[in-house]
Motif scaffolding. Structure first.
Motif: not given
Length: 266
Positions: A80-88
């Motif tokens: 999930l983190a890998a597909s999250a927007p940058a900087d969040v």
């Protein structure tokens, strides 16, 4: 619309209804986060949907808290983190997705929203809550941490710094009338009027002439919390390494401040 394991999704008259349905208390876990991402991303480009209403199948809880066992699913969290927007971070990504949704987002709050649930509520465009049954609380301090899913930024924007500090550091459960007086939510309503009121508001907004919703959201954009979210994450992550926090988190939030310190309208 497609079936989900933690959500019930339907649409009518330009309104999408997303009912959170993850017994026993709608804990915010990896499956719900993934499914929320999927449905909201899919709705972004659907011109037939103009309003999204979030509700709960559980009358007692909207989202009780983040799933206390979520740390045991590191592979899914990393995905999930890998597909999250940058900087969040992975939790902030949910709130930011809700905040930047092109549709008007409304929470119908009949029960309690604590921790990640309270952050979810503050991310939506509007929230209407039931008097006597609804409640909001940022309970992270009870576990030796601070809100890490955007709560610090959303609260300050909604209620001001002084009240944000009160909410976070007392970890109290705030009732609907007090939450409305603070500006945390839009309005507190008698429980037997909540359904009809939210239904009317949602349908009326969805029926507005073409371009009005887009113009309003363009004129009143969601604030850019990029730097604040980075500060929140930098402050939130180290707290997990503290022995006291590890002990408290492993026990979960049950029984610690969840029904105490109830704030009533001044």
């Amino acid at each position: 619309m497609s079936e989900y394991s933690t959500l019930r999704v339907s649409s009518e008259h330009g309104v999408a209804w997303i009912v959170l349905d993850h017994p026993p208390v709608n804990a915010l876990g990896t499956t719900m986060m993934r499914e929320l991402r999927t449905v909201l991303t899919g709705l972004r480009d659907d011109p037939s949907i103009r309003v999204i209403v979030f509700a709960s199948a559980d009358p007692g809880f909207f989202i009780a808290h983040v799933d206390m066992h979520i740390g045991e699913e590191m592979d899914v969290l990393q995905e999930l983190a890998a597909s999250a927007p940058a900087d969040v971070n992975v939790f902030q990504a949910i709130g930011e997705l809700i905040r930047h949704q092109p549709q008007v987002t409304i929470v119908k709050l009949a029960g309690k929203a604590r921790g990640g649930g309270a952050e979810f509520v503050a991310a939506a465009d509007m929230t209407f809550a039931a008097i006597d049954t609804a409640g909001l609380g940022q309970i992270e301090a009870l576990m030796g941490i601070i809100p890490g899913g955007g709560g610090t930024q959303y609260l300050r924007d909604r209620v001001g710094r002084n009240r944000a500090l009160e909410v976070i550091l007392t970890a109290d459960l705030f009732d609907a009338e007090t939450s409305a007086s603070y500006g945390w939510i839009n309005r507190a309503l008698p429980a037997d009027e909540l359904d009809d009121y939210v239904d009317r508001i949602a349908r009326n907004i969805a029926a507005l002439p073409d371009g009005v919703i887009e113009a309003a959201k363009h004129s009143l954009p969601a604030d850019d919390f990029k730097e604040g979210l980075l500060r929140e994450n930098d402050a939130w992550v180290p707290t997990f390494s503290l022995p006291a926090a590890q002990h408290l988190i492993s026990g979960g939030p049950a029984g610690r401040g969840t029904n105490t310190g109830r704030r009533t309208r001044p």
